[in-house]
Write an enzyme that holds these catalytic residues in place. Structure first.
Site, PDB file in Angstrom:
ATOM      1  N   HIS A 159       4.450  -8.444  -4.690  1.00 35.84           N
ATOM      2  CA  HIS A 159       3.116  -8.728  -4.136  1.00 35.84           C
ATOM      3  C   HIS A 159       2.679 -10.152  -4.477  1.00 35.84           C
ATOM      4  CE1 HIS A 159       1.612  -4.642  -3.027  1.00 35.84           C
ATOM      5  NE2 HIS A 159       2.519  -4.258  -3.891  1.00 35.84           N
TER       6      HIS A 159
ATOM      7  N   GLU B  82       0.479 -11.843  -3.122  1.00 33.62           N
ATOM      8  CA  GLU B  82      -0.976 -11.983  -2.915  1.00 33.62           C
ATOM      9  C   GLU B  82      -1.767 -11.551  -4.152  1.00 33.62           C
ATOM     10  OE1 GLU B  82       0.848  -9.552  -1.934  1.00 33.62           O
ATOM     11  OE2 GLU B  82      -0.272  -7.678  -2.004  1.00 33.62           O
TER      12      GLU B  82
ATOM     13  N   GLY C 262       0.868  -1.177   0.000  1.00 35.83           N
ATOM     14  CA  GLY C 262       0.000   0.000   0.000  1.00 35.83           C
ATOM     15  C   GLY C 262       0.895   1.215   0.000  1.00 35.83           C
ATOM     16  N   GLU C 263       0.724   2.050   0.964  1.00 37.29           N
ATOM     17  CA  GLU C 263       1.541   3.271   1.069  1.00 37.29           C
ATOM     18  C   GLU C 263       2.111   3.312   2.481  1.00 37.29           C
ATOM     19  OE1 GLU C 263       3.668   6.229   1.017  1.00 37.29           O
ATOM     20  OE2 GLU C 263       2.817   5.617  -0.913  1.00 37.29           O
ATOM     21  N   SER C 264       3.418   3.138   2.586  1.00 39.54           N
ATOM     22  CA  SER C 264       4.024   2.972   3.911  1.00 39.54           C
ATOM     23  C   SER C 264       3.874   4.221   4.783  1.00 39.54           C
ATOM     24  CB  SER C 264       5.491   2.567   3.784  1.00 39.54           C
ATOM     25  OG  SER C 264       6.197   3.482   2.987  1.00 39.54           O
TER      26      SER C 264
ATOM     27  N   ARG D 199      13.030   3.156  -1.299  1.00 38.14           N
ATOM     28  CA  ARG D 199      11.619   3.196  -1.726  1.00 38.14           C
ATOM     29  C   ARG D 199      11.508   3.604  -3.187  1.00 38.14           C
ATOM     30  NH1 ARG D 199       8.323   6.935   2.146  1.00 38.14           N
ATOM     31  NH2 ARG D 199       6.614   6.167   0.878  1.00 38.14           N
TER      32      ARG D 199
ATOM     33  N   ILE E  29       4.870  -3.082  -7.704  1.00 40.39           N
ATOM     34  CA  ILE E  29       4.092  -1.852  -7.883  1.00 40.39           C
ATOM     35  C   ILE E  29       4.769  -0.747  -7.071  1.00 40.39           C
ATOM     36  CG2 ILE E  29       1.834  -0.757  -7.615  1.00 40.39           C
ATOM     37  CD1 ILE E  29       0.612  -3.613  -7.578  1.00 40.39           C
ATOM     38  N   ARG E  30       5.415   0.170  -7.781  1.00 38.34           N
ATOM     39  CA  ARG E  30       6.160   1.241  -7.099  1.00 38.34           C
ATOM     40  C   ARG E  30       6.911   0.672  -5.888  1.00 38.34           C
ATOM     41  NH1 ARG E  30       5.720   6.182  -7.990  1.00 38.34           N
ATOM     42  NH2 ARG E  30       5.513   6.894  -5.854  1.00 38.34           N
TER      43      ARG E  30
ATOM     44  N   CYS F  17       6.017  -5.374   0.173  1.00 34.27           N
ATOM     45  CA  CYS F  17       6.144  -4.044  -0.432  1.00 34.27           C
ATOM     46  C   CYS F  17       6.138  -2.950   0.650  1.00 34.27           C
ATOM     47  CB  CYS F  17       5.056  -3.862  -1.487  1.00 34.27           C
ATOM     48  SG  CYS F  17       5.503  -2.624  -2.698  1.00 34.27           S
TER      49      CYS F  17
HETATM   50  N1  GLN Z   1       5.725   2.931  -2.866  1.00 36.60           N
HETATM   51  C1  GLN Z   1       5.017   2.462  -1.706  1.00 36.60           C
HETATM   52  C2  GLN Z   1       5.639   3.013  -0.432  1.00 36.60           C
HETATM   53  O1  GLN Z   1       6.618   3.664  -0.462  1.00 36.60           O
HETATM   54  C3  GLN Z   1       4.976   0.958  -1.654  1.00 36.60           C
HETATM   55  C4  GLN Z   1       4.191   0.436  -2.819  1.00 36.60           C
HETATM   56  C5  GLN Z   1       3.468  -0.852  -2.545  1.00 36.60           C
HETATM   57  O2  GLN Z   1       3.302  -1.285  -1.413  1.00 36.60           O
HETATM   58  N2  GLN Z   1       2.970  -1.435  -3.613  1.00 36.60           N
HETATM   59  O3  GLN Z   1       5.123   2.780   0.615  1.00 36.60           O
END
Ligand code: GLN
Length: 190
Positions: A171, A173, A47-49, A106, A134-135, A79
């Site tokens: 990921h 999952e 997700g987004e840390s 990151r 994903i990113r 991630c």
């Molecule tokens: N770029 C996100 C972060 O810095 C991580 C991306 C992800 O969990 N798919 O948290």
């Protein structure tokens, strides 16, 4: 086997589906009272840390979860979850659980390579593990000999195990391949 899945933000539902397919019971952790239930293991989703970290602090979840991991609760971070477990980012101490001796970068693949899919072997698990990034971060350093590289893509560390902690930059999952989760459940029960 009862697995707590951190469900503040991100791809937690897909982890639950996969764990349930493997026969584990799961429950979502959204607040401190959820966390206080019995659990045998924890999953921290992608997700987004930064968002997850802010919520963890705001909800008073950061310290109890960190203490449980320190005390040996098996944990699997994917991630953003890997970022939250890392004790360093680009050579500097970072906020988060900080329980894994890894240094992460990151959004490490640049804008054009923000998302991609590949297959790669993972030590002790198998060949041709599908990996969706994903990113994503990667680990660019291991900070103790108890952290072990399980897989690399293009020379970057994308899967690490440290005792009962497992982290992937990708990921699992989001694929149909259950082997990473099976491996985690194996770590958690051994
Ligand atoms: N770029 C996100 C972060 O810095 C991580 C991306 C992800 O969990 N798919 O948290």
């Amino acid at each position: 086997m009862k697995v707590a899945v951190l469900a503040l933000q991100g791809a937690f539902a897909e982890h639950e589906t996969m764990l349930q397919r493997l026969g584990a019971d799961t429950f979502q952790v959204r607040q401190l009272s959820d966390w206080q239930q019995h659990k045998d293991a924890l999953v921290i989703p992608g997700g987004e840390s930064t968002t997850q970290l802010n919520l963890l602090e705001h909800l008073n979840l950061l310290v109890p979860i960190r203490n449980a991991i320190h005390d040996g609760l098996p944990v699997f971070g994917t991630c953003a979850g890997m970022i939250l477990l890392a004790c360093q980012e680009d050579g500097k101490p970072r906020q988060g659980f900080g329980t894994m001796d890894i240094d992460v970068r990151r959004n490490a693949y640049g804008r054009q390579m923000g998302s991609f899919h590949t297959v790669q072997a993972v030590n002790g698990i198998g060949d041709d593990i599908p990996m969706t990034f994903i990113r994503a971060p990667y680990a660019h350093g291991l900070l103790s000999s108890s952290a072990k590289v399980l897989s690399q893509v293009d020379g970057h560390i994308v899967a690490v195990q440290q005792d009962r902690q497992l982290a992937t930059a990708f990921h699992p999952e989001l694929t149909d391949d259950t082997r990473m989760h099976e491996f985690f459940l194996h770590i958690a029960t051994s």
